[in-house]
Design a protein around this motif. Sequence first.
Motif, PDB file in Angstrom:
ATOM      1  N   MET A 255      39.892  32.256  38.461  1.00 54.04           N
ATOM      2  CA  MET A 255      40.823  33.371  38.230  1.00 54.04           C
ATOM      3  C   MET A 255      41.663  33.084  36.996  1.00 54.04           C
ATOM      4  N   ALA A 256      41.825  34.096  36.142  1.00 52.67           N
ATOM      5  CA  ALA A 256      42.553  33.915  34.888  1.00 52.67           C
ATOM      6  C   ALA A 256      44.015  33.619  35.150  1.00 52.67           C
ATOM      7  N   ASN A 257      44.579  32.787  34.313  1.00 52.86           N
ATOM      8  CA  ASN A 257      46.000  32.454  34.392  1.00 52.86           C
ATOM      9  C   ASN A 257      46.819  33.678  34.019  1.00 52.86           C
ATOM     10  N   PRO A 258      47.748  34.132  34.892  1.00 53.44           N
ATOM     11  CA  PRO A 258      48.534  35.331  34.595  1.00 53.44           C
ATOM     12  C   PRO A 258      49.427  35.161  33.370  1.00 53.44           C
ATOM     13  N   LEU A 259      49.790  33.920  33.027  1.00 56.38           N
ATOM     14  CA  LEU A 259      50.622  33.704  31.837  1.00 56.38           C
ATOM     15  C   LEU A 259      49.889  34.126  30.569  1.00 56.38           C
ATOM     16  N   ALA A 260      48.578  33.986  30.595  1.00 54.85           N
ATOM     17  CA  ALA A 260      47.800  34.340  29.405  1.00 54.85           C
ATOM     18  C   ALA A 260      47.850  35.833  29.126  1.00 54.85           C
ATOM     19  N   SER A 261      47.886  36.643  30.198  1.00 49.89           N
ATOM     20  CA  SER A 261      47.937  38.091  30.015  1.00 49.89           C
ATOM     21  C   SER A 261      49.296  38.547  29.497  1.00 49.89           C
ATOM     22  N   LEU A 262      50.334  37.743  29.780  1.00 49.80           N
ATOM     23  CA  LEU A 262      51.674  38.086  29.308  1.00 49.80           C
ATOM     24  C   LEU A 262      51.867  37.712  27.841  1.00 49.80           C
ATOM     25  N   GLN A 263      51.298  36.584  27.414  1.00 48.66           N
ATOM     26  CA  GLN A 263      51.428  36.130  26.039  1.00 48.66           C
ATOM     27  C   GLN A 263      50.066  35.657  25.510  1.00 48.66           C
ATOM     28  N   PRO A 264      49.131  36.585  25.309  1.00 45.50           N
ATOM     29  CA  PRO A 264      47.776  36.185  24.888  1.00 45.50           C
ATOM     30  C   PRO A 264      47.749  35.510  23.520  1.00 45.50           C
ATOM     31  N   GLU A 265      48.743  35.860  22.644  1.00 38.40           N
ATOM     32  CA  GLU A 265      48.745  35.275  21.307  1.00 38.40           C
ATOM     33  C   GLU A 265      48.947  33.763  21.342  1.00 38.40           C
ATOM     34  N   LEU A 266      49.606  33.262  22.384  1.00 41.88           N
ATOM     35  CA  LEU A 266      49.834  31.818  22.493  1.00 41.88           C
ATOM     36  C   LEU A 266      48.545  31.065  22.815  1.00 41.88           C
ATOM     37  N   TRP A 267      47.595  31.791  23.387  1.00 40.42           N
ATOM     38  CA  TRP A 267      46.351  31.161  23.823  1.00 40.42           C
ATOM     39  C   TRP A 267      45.162  31.555  22.949  1.00 40.42           C
ATOM     40  N   THR A 268      45.429  32.239  21.838  1.00 41.57           N
ATOM     41  CA  THR A 268      44.358  32.716  20.954  1.00 41.57           C
ATOM     42  C   THR A 268      44.467  32.038  19.596  1.00 41.57           C
ATOM     43  N   ALA A 269      43.384  31.442  19.168  1.00 44.32           N
ATOM     44  CA  ALA A 269      43.365  30.750  17.872  1.00 44.32           C
ATOM     45  C   ALA A 269      42.288  31.341  16.984  1.00 44.32           C
ATOM     46  N   SER A 270      42.572  31.451  15.684  1.00 50.39           N
ATOM     47  CA  SER A 270      41.552  31.832  14.712  1.00 50.39           C
ATOM     48  C   SER A 270      40.572  30.673  14.576  1.00 50.39           C
ATOM     49  N   SER A 271      39.302  30.934  14.803  1.00 49.69           N
ATOM     50  CA  SER A 271      38.314  29.858  14.678  1.00 49.69           C
ATOM     51  C   SER A 271      38.174  29.405  13.227  1.00 49.69           C
ATOM     52  N   ASN A 272      38.465  30.302  12.265  1.00 49.02           N
ATOM     53  CA  ASN A 272      38.433  29.911  10.855  1.00 49.02           C
ATOM     54  C   ASN A 272      39.537  28.906  10.545  1.00 49.02           C
ATOM     55  N   ASP A 273      40.692  29.075  11.181  1.00 49.66           N
ATOM     56  CA  ASP A 273      41.802  28.140  10.965  1.00 49.66           C
ATOM     57  C   ASP A 273      41.656  26.875  11.796  1.00 49.66           C
ATOM     58  N   ALA A 274      41.148  27.025  13.002  1.00 50.08           N
ATOM     59  CA  ALA A 274      41.043  25.869  13.900  1.00 50.08           C
ATOM     60  C   ALA A 274      40.000  24.872  13.434  1.00 50.08           C
ATOM     61  N   LEU A 275      38.917  25.390  12.848  1.00 53.80           N
ATOM     62  CA  LEU A 275      37.830  24.507  12.418  1.00 53.80           C
ATOM     63  C   LEU A 275      38.188  23.836  11.092  1.00 53.80           C
ATOM     64  N   GLN A 276      38.234  22.537  11.093  1.00 48.72           N
ATOM     65  CA  GLN A 276      38.523  21.748   9.898  1.00 48.72           C
ATOM     66  C   GLN A 276      37.304  20.884   9.578  1.00 48.72           C
ATOM     67  N   ILE A 277      36.773  21.054   8.362  1.00 45.67           N
ATOM     68  CA  ILE A 277      35.553  20.356   7.961  1.00 45.67           C
ATOM     69  C   ILE A 277      35.931  19.222   7.012  1.00 45.67           C
ATOM     70  N   TYR A 278      35.339  18.065   7.252  1.00 43.91           N
ATOM     71  CA  TYR A 278      35.608  16.894   6.419  1.00 43.91           C
ATOM     72  C   TYR A 278      34.292  16.279   5.939  1.00 43.91           C
ATOM     73  N   VAL A 279      34.323  15.763   4.726  1.00 42.15           N
ATOM     74  CA  VAL A 279      33.240  14.911   4.231  1.00 42.15           C
ATOM     75  C   VAL A 279      33.869  13.580   3.857  1.00 42.15           C
ATOM     76  N   THR A 280      33.399  12.518   4.480  1.00 41.86           N
ATOM     77  CA  THR A 280      34.014  11.204   4.278  1.00 41.86           C
ATOM     78  C   THR A 280      33.162  10.354   3.336  1.00 41.86           C
ATOM     79  N   GLU A 281      33.841   9.596   2.474  1.00 41.81           N
ATOM     80  CA  GLU A 281      33.160   8.710   1.525  1.00 41.81           C
ATOM     81  C   GLU A 281      34.063   7.528   1.219  1.00 41.81           C
TER      82      GLU A 281
END
Length: 391
Positions: A1-27
């Motif tokens: 069952m979904a957490n009722p807090l999420a329905s009250l403040q969905p923006e707190l639980w929603t992330a842009s996948s473009n911003d969340a994903l961080q790509i690294y190349v190590t050398e």
Amino acid sequence: MANPLASLQPELWTASSNDALQIYVTENGAATSFKPNFTYPIFGDSETVFGYKDLVIFLCFDHCTFLPFLNVKYSEKLDDEDIVDPKSKLMEFLPDSTVFKDEGLWLEKTEEESQKFKIPGELVEGSEFTKEGEDYAVYKINLQSLEGEELHKRLQILVLLFIEAGSYIDSKDKLWDVHVLYKVTDRDTPSVAGFVTAYNYWKYPGCAKFDKGEEEVRMKISQFIILPNYQGLGLGGSLYNILYNHWRKEDRVVEIVIEDPNEQFDDLRDRCDLQTVHRELPGSLKISDITPEWYNKTRAQFKFEKRQFSRLLEMLLLHDGSNGKKNIRLFVKKRLYEKNKETLESLDQPTRLDKLQTAFESLEQDYRRILKPVKFKRSGDSVESSNKKQK
């Protein structure tokens, strides 16, 4: 069952996948980071991930082996069985060799692979060059080898992240070629700088050649990527020129084309091709010399498709200017008319002329935009321009 807090403040639980994903190349212990252009092939059209607070997704690659490391962090997660697991979604597009969470294991495996690493392919003849003190070379990867197939599996997620509407190729299809641009300053541990996929489209060569077993193909570039940490150095133009010149020397290749290029790659190709045509054609091209026979023969020598060769000729005529503005305008309008003949013939003459003039003015403006940064020269293969970063 979904957490009722999420329905009250969905923006707190929603992330842009473009911003969340961080790509690294190590050398050599250092890491270069950059963001993806797109994540919708992985996380859906909305490019969001719901159900997490402070979501960060780390996707790291070793510069040489390109072995991936994936880590997912967050401060809180909703207790909901419908929540998408970012790790599971990404692993659908990553090879089985990807290391998750255990950074120590990843470093250990990277070190082990690096010590015995050998580029799984052959050096393209004439592809070695130097830019800003660094050495580079292009290799054709052997996709039929286990090492070549694995390297491609590690590289291919970049297609989804940096090419709009990009998709994975069928590497089992032997008609696909993959070329990788390496920085080879350190020959023992070369660094991936970019890659290109191209398809060998079979073309019927005619009865005589077919009976003799002679093959003809149209080489179609499908995906072209320079890693963000190598962009802005002119490497895209160098890579394109190397492959164009390589395929142009192959007798079986009769045409070199591009599949659905974006504007940035279109500009890069135009500027490279302009240099090639300008270098090889006579100093001042005369419209009167562009007969159908000359056009077909010359286009075949350059191995350009018709539209591309026509545009290149028009840009060079515009750049040179010696044929006169009116003659150039009529020359370009003739092609535009023939291309849109059926539509234009249905219009009355004033409307038809107005449409042609509007089309010419728009095309001329775009041609001058493409021409502006190009410094023409008669020798050398590189393009000197202030090209925007390509895909």
